[in-house]
Design a protein around this motif. Structure first.
Motif, mmCIF file in Angstrom:
data_model
loop_
_atom_site.group_PDB
_atom_site.id
_atom_site.type_symbol
_atom_site.label_atom_id
_atom_site.label_comp_id
_atom_site.label_asym_id
_atom_site.label_seq_id
_atom_site.Cartn_x
_atom_site.Cartn_y
_atom_site.Cartn_z
ATOM 1 N N TRP A 38 0.804 -1.212 0.000
ATOM 2 C CA TRP A 38 0.000 0.000 0.000
ATOM 3 C C TRP A 38 0.842 1.270 0.000
ATOM 4 C CZ3 TRP A 38 -4.165 -1.048 4.359
ATOM 5 C CH2 TRP A 38 -5.017 -2.066 3.933
ATOM 6 N N HIS A 39 2.058 1.197 0.497
ATOM 7 C CA HIS A 39 2.902 2.384 0.626
ATOM 8 C C HIS A 39 3.723 2.665 -0.634
ATOM 9 C CE1 HIS A 39 2.095 3.150 4.890
ATOM 10 N NE2 HIS A 39 2.084 1.838 5.038
ATOM 11 N N HIS A 40 3.551 1.848 -1.660
ATOM 12 C CA HIS A 40 4.322 2.026 -2.892
ATOM 13 C C HIS A 40 3.380 2.188 -4.073
ATOM 14 C CE1 HIS A 40 7.071 -0.112 -0.123
ATOM 15 N NE2 HIS A 40 7.971 0.695 -0.658
ATOM 16 N N LYS A 41 3.926 2.679 -5.162
ATOM 17 C CA LYS A 41 3.123 2.852 -6.370
ATOM 18 C C LYS A 41 2.799 1.485 -6.962
ATOM 19 C CE LYS A 41 3.024 5.246 -10.820
ATOM 20 N NZ LYS A 41 1.731 5.875 -10.580
ATOM 21 N N PRO A 42 1.537 1.189 -7.169
ATOM 22 C CA PRO A 42 1.169 -0.121 -7.724
ATOM 23 C C PRO A 42 1.697 -0.298 -9.148
ATOM 24 C CG PRO A 42 -0.742 1.001 -6.790
ATOM 25 C CD PRO A 42 0.357 2.010 -6.866
ATOM 26 N N LEU A 43 1.981 -1.541 -9.486
ATOM 27 C CA LEU A 43 2.378 -1.856 -10.851
ATOM 28 C C LEU A 43 1.151 -1.766 -11.764
ATOM 29 C CD1 LEU A 43 4.592 -4.965 -10.039
ATOM 30 C CD2 LEU A 43 5.395 -2.672 -10.661
ATOM 31 N N TRP A 44 1.392 -1.317 -12.996
ATOM 32 C CA TRP A 44 0.298 -1.136 -13.947
ATOM 33 C C TRP A 44 0.672 -1.746 -15.289
ATOM 34 C CZ3 TRP A 44 -4.473 1.144 -15.120
ATOM 35 C CH2 TRP A 44 -5.168 1.696 -14.026
ATOM 36 N N VAL A 96 6.547 -8.039 -14.437
ATOM 37 C CA VAL A 96 6.751 -6.599 -14.577
ATOM 38 C C VAL A 96 5.513 -5.786 -14.211
ATOM 39 C CG1 VAL A 96 8.503 -6.939 -16.359
ATOM 40 C CG2 VAL A 96 6.123 -6.563 -17.041
ATOM 41 N N ALA A 97 4.335 -6.398 -14.274
ATOM 42 C CA ALA A 97 3.113 -5.638 -14.009
ATOM 43 C C ALA A 97 2.303 -6.204 -12.854
ATOM 44 C CB ALA A 97 2.244 -5.581 -15.269
ATOM 45 N N GLY A 98 2.789 -7.249 -12.192
ATOM 46 C CA GLY A 98 2.107 -7.778 -11.022
ATOM 47 C C GLY A 98 0.718 -8.305 -11.293
ATOM 48 N N THR A 99 0.514 -8.875 -12.459
ATOM 49 C CA THR A 99 -0.848 -9.261 -12.856
ATOM 50 C C THR A 99 -1.293 -10.596 -12.272
ATOM 51 O OG1 THR A 99 0.131 -10.160 -14.872
ATOM 52 C CG2 THR A 99 -0.802 -7.943 -14.997
ATOM 53 N N THR A 100 -0.362 -11.486 -11.962
ATOM 54 C CA THR A 100 -0.699 -12.758 -11.315
ATOM 55 C C THR A 100 0.317 -12.995 -10.201
ATOM 56 O OG1 THR A 100 0.493 -13.873 -13.104
ATOM 57 C CG2 THR A 100 -1.903 -13.899 -13.206
ATOM 58 N N GLN A 101 0.037 -12.424 -9.055
ATOM 59 C CA GLN A 101 0.954 -12.538 -7.920
ATOM 60 C C GLN A 101 0.614 -13.773 -7.097
ATOM 61 O OE1 GLN A 101 0.291 -8.775 -5.995
ATOM 62 N NE2 GLN A 101 1.691 -7.670 -7.332
ATOM 63 N N VAL A 102 1.646 -14.482 -6.662
ATOM 64 C CA VAL A 102 1.460 -15.640 -5.800
ATOM 65 C C VAL A 102 2.366 -15.471 -4.591
ATOM 66 C CG1 VAL A 102 1.576 -18.145 -5.574
ATOM 67 C CG2 VAL A 102 0.937 -17.117 -7.773
ATOM 68 N N ASP A 103 1.763 -15.459 -3.407
ATOM 69 C CA ASP A 103 2.507 -15.364 -2.155
ATOM 70 C C ASP A 103 2.642 -16.774 -1.576
ATOM 71 O OD1 ASP A 103 2.815 -14.995 0.866
ATOM 72 O OD2 ASP A 103 2.965 -12.916 0.181
ATOM 73 N N ALA A 104 3.780 -17.046 -0.982
ATOM 74 C CA ALA A 104 4.005 -18.379 -0.412
ATOM 75 C C ALA A 104 2.979 -18.728 0.652
ATOM 76 C CB ALA A 104 5.416 -18.464 0.166
ATOM 77 N N GLY A 110 -5.498 -15.449 -6.928
ATOM 78 C CA GLY A 110 -6.234 -14.433 -7.665
ATOM 79 C C GLY A 110 -5.631 -13.069 -7.409
ATOM 80 N N THR A 111 -5.441 -12.302 -8.456
ATOM 81 C CA THR A 111 -4.898 -10.957 -8.333
ATOM 82 C C THR A 111 -5.828 -9.997 -9.055
ATOM 83 O OG1 THR A 111 -2.630 -11.780 -8.298
ATOM 84 C CG2 THR A 111 -2.932 -9.446 -8.807
ATOM 85 N N LEU A 112 -6.303 -9.011 -8.340
ATOM 86 C CA LEU A 112 -7.158 -8.003 -8.956
ATOM 87 C C LEU A 112 -6.324 -6.967 -9.694
ATOM 88 C CD1 LEU A 112 -9.674 -7.619 -6.057
ATOM 89 C CD2 LEU A 112 -10.341 -8.030 -8.423
ATOM 90 N N PRO A 113 -6.904 -6.311 -10.691
ATOM 91 C CA PRO A 113 -6.193 -5.215 -11.350
ATOM 92 C C PRO A 113 -6.249 -3.964 -10.493
ATOM 93 C CG PRO A 113 -8.376 -5.434 -12.287
ATOM 94 C CD PRO A 113 -8.223 -6.558 -11.297
ATOM 95 N N PRO A 114 -5.410 -2.980 -10.801
ATOM 96 C CA PRO A 114 -5.484 -1.703 -10.090
ATOM 97 C C PRO A 114 -6.550 -0.781 -10.662
ATOM 98 C CG PRO A 114 -3.665 -1.657 -11.632
ATOM 99 C CD PRO A 114 -4.291 -3.016 -11.749
ATOM 100 N N PHE A 115 -7.493 -1.328 -11.423
ATOM 101 C CA PHE A 115 -8.467 -0.521 -12.157
ATOM 102 C C PHE A 115 -9.568 0.004 -11.236
ATOM 103 C CE2 PHE A 115 -7.712 -3.597 -15.962
ATOM 104 C CZ PHE A 115 -6.430 -3.115 -16.115
ATOM 105 N N SER A 116 -9.239 0.912 -10.362
ATOM 106 C CA SER A 116 -10.288 1.512 -9.542
ATOM 107 C C SER A 116 -11.117 2.462 -10.394
ATOM 108 C CB SER A 116 -9.682 2.257 -8.358
ATOM 109 O OG SER A 116 -9.048 3.440 -8.779
ATOM 110 N N GLU A 309 -2.780 6.645 -10.916
ATOM 111 C CA GLU A 309 -2.720 6.705 -12.374
ATOM 112 C C GLU A 309 -3.953 7.455 -12.867
ATOM 113 O OE1 GLU A 309 -0.559 5.496 -14.630
ATOM 114 O OE2 GLU A 309 0.853 4.601 -13.206
ATOM 115 N N ASN A 310 -3.810 8.114 -14.002
ATOM 116 C CA ASN A 310 -4.970 8.784 -14.590
ATOM 117 C C ASN A 310 -5.211 8.193 -15.971
ATOM 118 O OD1 ASN A 310 -7.086 10.500 -15.068
ATOM 119 N ND2 ASN A 310 -5.841 12.274 -15.511
ATOM 120 N N ARG A 311 -5.741 6.988 -15.979
ATOM 121 C CA ARG A 311 -6.028 6.285 -17.235
ATOM 122 C C ARG A 311 -7.461 6.535 -17.700
ATOM 123 N NH1 ARG A 311 -2.001 2.334 -18.229
ATOM 124 N NH2 ARG A 311 -0.274 2.786 -16.832
#
Length: 846
Positions: A38-44, A96-104, A110-116, A309-311
């Motif tokens: 949360w404290h860093h810029k999300p990958l897009w 590079v974009a964090g689209t399918t993250q897997v934590d041990a 499941g990984t959600l997009p940053p598309f708020s 981001e301003n997409r």
């Protein structure tokens, strides 16, 4: 109440093993890594990485590009869904974009997009250049699906996607011809199944990175195996069901369908009960899974709005049936993914006496909302007179933890509103099966197309006083203001309160006609630009009719005209009635001058003169005197019957106007054309409501000064809440000069039959001090559940001094959460105008 992440960890460290506040070690590890993100810029994903289905594709031969361009748009959309899900599971893209993250430590994949809603989206484009132009003429493009619609995840977990595919193929074969809709659904669902399989590959890669003796390998192996079963097949266990829901939810969000989750406790309880009975699952394990599910839904938070981001495009999430650029208030929407989960309520049957629907999964969800300092998912708890006391107590404790969860919805008011006041009767079992969309709006879960539009209450008050013109534009260019409605009598000619009210109703009625005219003229315009085949597969009626969700496919279409700014309008009308008519303390002419000059702050006449280019001159001292009289009056929402009666009368006038407009012959032709296009069973339910969502700031920007003492451009209240203190009036750090009231007394303002007519709901957003007694809040929740208040209530817990400190030292208050018009947000992530509105909201003490 805990204000920041450091204090949260200290709190957990102080707890003994087995304490109900203490999540499992695995959940704590997942939460710790989530906080760090949360404290860093999300990958897009970039626009370049997503690309187009066939244009500028050097990997495709020219013949293939021409072949794709010639396909029906619906099928191209389905192919784009499949391609998007393929892109995001590419190993390099995942890196590079964090689209399918897997934590041990994951229990679910499941990984959600940053598309708020506030940041915008990226998606594989599929339109030709000519189609792009045609779309933008109506403010539409590939990013235009609006979300806000509750899918039927019960269908996913019970049957699996393969059976839906078989159903589609059977329906297409029965029709004897190729059907682009069915093909688009099949391609979309096959894309989701392939997405889950590729995600399983990413999980296997994560396993390979762990030491051979790491016990977490076993859990990840189970996740990979599960993804190879669900969502293709129906779920067999509680974990299967949660995994199927999560992966389909992620697929929907990655493919621009920003949607909620529905009645999760009702969907999951049969699996929970079976697993518990067979010994496959314990309650503690189920809670751990729910906690992990909650964390998965909130991984993409931005705490520092400079990382946004301003997409956003002019056509993002356009409201169905509207024409114009969407342009939501992005300063309040950075962390809004519309991830509403509805729990509780009553069972969906036709029995004369309803049966409570709460179960142990209801409790698991309430515990997750209480223990985990997240803003999403937003938890909506349906309550009624038979809701168990334990559930009400759990809700009160969750609210006092500071997350503004759960939102409370009163079935005693909402079910009749949906079944009896939407223009035609709706089966009781259907109305009892309502769930919330991405904000709070109510709809029949898994079988409804939904949209809304606005009728601003302050605008109709301005038009009533100002001959059909808005006051914000008053000046030397537009004289009395922007001409927006009928040219009605001058204020000086409105000799009685009844005359003024009749003019007001004329303007309300025109606003309702305009909403309906736009809806009927523009309905269906998304079908040829932005269809929704994947979401349509999860909405009852679409496959049966062979029509997309946006082409009349759903069993029900609920469209909601929403009145905004009711509290400010009510306070203004009360001031007019009391001071201009009853006491004759000033004339309406004088008042219009006060408002047109923004209470004397605006030069709109000849240079150097604070007077209008029309109407009488009013001296500055007199303007100050008139404003002081208006401000000194009691306000709506604090239990004062004299004020509240005007609010109820305004709501009734609005609901009457919706019905009158809908029955008017002027709209018959447009509705007949839609029936001819989509079938005789095409119909529309109109469920009026009250709502601003995040647009309490935006709505105020377009409103002139109002007779309650509010200045031009000031934010209005959120939803149907008591109005905030105007911006020009100072408030102290300790909250002095913020209006104060009692929750018990305030509930009386909303305990009226007028509220029952608002089938789409009318939330009242309360701010409570951090020392509000849990026992007393439980009593307030119980009273609300019995129908002794309005239809929806929300509670933000924060002292006025806490808000100020959070503005000055955001790092020390990074877990402070507030209730927006439709969801929970981290206060430090809000833009300053939103933060100011929250600080100025009334405080309700015990």
């Amino acid at each position: 109440m805990i204000h920041n992440d450091v204090a949260y960890w200290r709190h957990l460290q102080s707890l003994s093993e087995g304490d109900p506040d203490l999540p499992t070690p695995r959940v704590c590890r997942l939460l710790e890594r989530t906080f760090a993100r949360w404290h860093h810029k999300p990958l897009w994903l970039s626009e370049h990485q997503v690309g187009h289905l066939f244009r500028n594709r050097p990997d495709l031969p020219e013949t293939k590009r021409r072949e794709l361009a010639a396909l029906p748009i619906a099928l191209r959309k389905g192919l784009s869904i499949a391609r998007m899900l393929e892109i995001i599971t590419d190993p390099e893209m995942a890196r590079v974009a964090g689209t399918t993250q897997v934590d041990a430590d994951d229990l679910l994949a499941g990984t959600l997009p940053p598309f708020s809603v506030g940041q915008g989206k990226e998606f594989v484009r599929y339109l030709t250049e000519d189609e792009e132009l045609r779309g933008m003429l109506s403010f539409l493009n590939e990013l235009s699906p609006m979300g806000h619609i509750v899918p039927d995840h019960g269908r996913v977990v019970q049957s699996g996607l393969k059976k839906i595919i078989e159903h589609c193929r059977g329906r297409a074969a029965a029709g004897g011809q190729s059907n682009a809709f069915y093909e688009s659904v099949v391609v979309s669902l096959e894309g989701v199944i392939a997405y889950a399989l590729r995600y399983a590959d990413r999980v296997n890669e994560a396993i390979a990175r762990l030491e051979q003796d790491d016990p977490r390998r076993n859990t990840l192996h189970e996740i990979a195996a599960r993804l190879r079963r669900v969502p293709a097949e129906g779920a067999k266990t509680f974990a299967d069901a949660l995994q199927a829901i999560l992966i389909v939810h992620c697929a929907l969000h990655w493919t621009v369908e920003v949607v909620p989750l529905g009645r999760l406790d009702q969907i999951l309880f049969p699996f929970y009960e079976r697993d518990l009975r067979s010994g496959v699952l314990t309650r503690l394990q189920a809670q751990e899974l729910i906690d992990a599910f909650w964390i998965k839904l909130d991984e993409r938070v931005i705490l520092n709005y400079r990382y946004a981001e301003n997409r956003f495009t002019a056509a993002d999430g356009v409201l169905t049936g509207s024409l114009g650029a969407s342009n939501y208030d992005q300063g309040g929407l950075l962390n809004q993914w519309m991830q509403q989960i509805t729990i509780g309520g009553v069972l969906p049957d036709d029995a004369e006496e309803p049966t409570d629907a709460c179960n142990e999964v209801t409790e698991l969800c309430l515990e997750a909302a209480r223990r985990l300092p997240l803003n999403s998912p937003t938890l909506d708890l349906r309550v009624h007179r038979k809701t168990p006391r334990r559930i009400l107590e759990m809700a009160a404790r969750a609210l006092m933890s500071g997350g503004a969860h759960p939102v409370l919805l009163c079935d005693e008011r909402i079910v009749p509103g949906l079944s009896e006041h939407a223009g035609k009767p709706v089966p009781l079992r259907t109305a009892r099966n309502y769930a919330c969309d991405g904000c709070y709006e109510t709809m029949f879960a898994g079988e409804t197309e939904f949209s809304f539009g606005f009728v601003p209450a302050l605008a109709v008050v301005e038009q009533t006083l100002n001959r059909g013109a808005g006051l914000a534009g008053a000046g030397t260019m537009n004289l009395r203001g922007d001409k927006l409605s009928w040219r009605t009598p001058d204020a000086r000619d409105l000799k009685t309160w009844d005359e003024l009210w009749r003019v007001l109703v004329d303007h309300i009625l025109l606003g309702c006609h305009r909403y309906l005219s736009s809806l009927l003229a523009n309905y269906g315009n998304k079908e040829g630009i932005a269809p929704s085949p994947l979401l349509s597969a999860l909405i009852s009626g679409c496959i049966e009719r062979g029509r997309d969700l946006v082409a009349g496919g759903a069993n029900y279409r609920i469209f909601s005209p929403l009145m905004t700014g009711i509290s400010s309008a009510t306070d203004s009308l009360f001031a007019i009635k009391t001071l201009a008519y009853d006491q004759q303390a000033f004339t309406l002419d004088e008042l219009v001058t006060c408002l047109a000059t923004d209470w004397g702050a605006k030069l709109i006449g000849p240079e150097g003169q604070k007077q209008p280019a029309f109407g009488p001159y009013v001296a500055p001292a007199r303007i100050i005197e008139i404003r002081a009289m208006c401000q000194a009056l009691p306000k709506f929402g604090f239990g004062n019957k004299a004020v509240d009666e005007i609010g109820w009368k305004l709501i009734n006038a609005f609901c009457d106007s919706v019905q009158t407009a809908w029955q008017h012959p002027v709209h018959c032709g447009a509705l007949a054309r839609l029936k001819e296009r989509y079938g005789e069973d095409f119909d529309i339910l109109l469920a009026p409501g009250v709502g601003t969502f995040e647009q309490y700031v935006l709505a105020g920007m377009f409103a002139g000064a109002s007779a309650d003492g509010r200045s031009a451009g000031d934010a209005v209240a959120s939803d149907l809440s008591p109005a905030p203190v105007p911006n020009r009036d100072p408030i102290q750090a300790d909250g002095r000069h913020v209006r104060e009231g009692s929750v018990r007394e305030s509930l009386k303002s909303f305990a009226h039959s007028a509220i029952d007519r608002l089938g789409d709901g009318a939330p009242t957003d309360y701010n409570l001090p951090e020392d509000f007694p849990v026992a007393e809040l439980t009593e307030m929740v119980a009273a609300f559940a019995r129908g002794e208040g309005g239809s929806i209530v929300t509670f933000t817990v924060a002292n006025p001094a806490t808000f100020l400190a959070a503005q000055q030292r955001p790092a020390d208050f990074n877990l402070l959460r507030v209730r927006m018009g439709g969801w929970t947000e981290f206060f430090v992530a809000l833009f300053p105008d939103h933060q100011s509105q929250h600080r100025r909201r009334p405080l309700f003490r015990s």
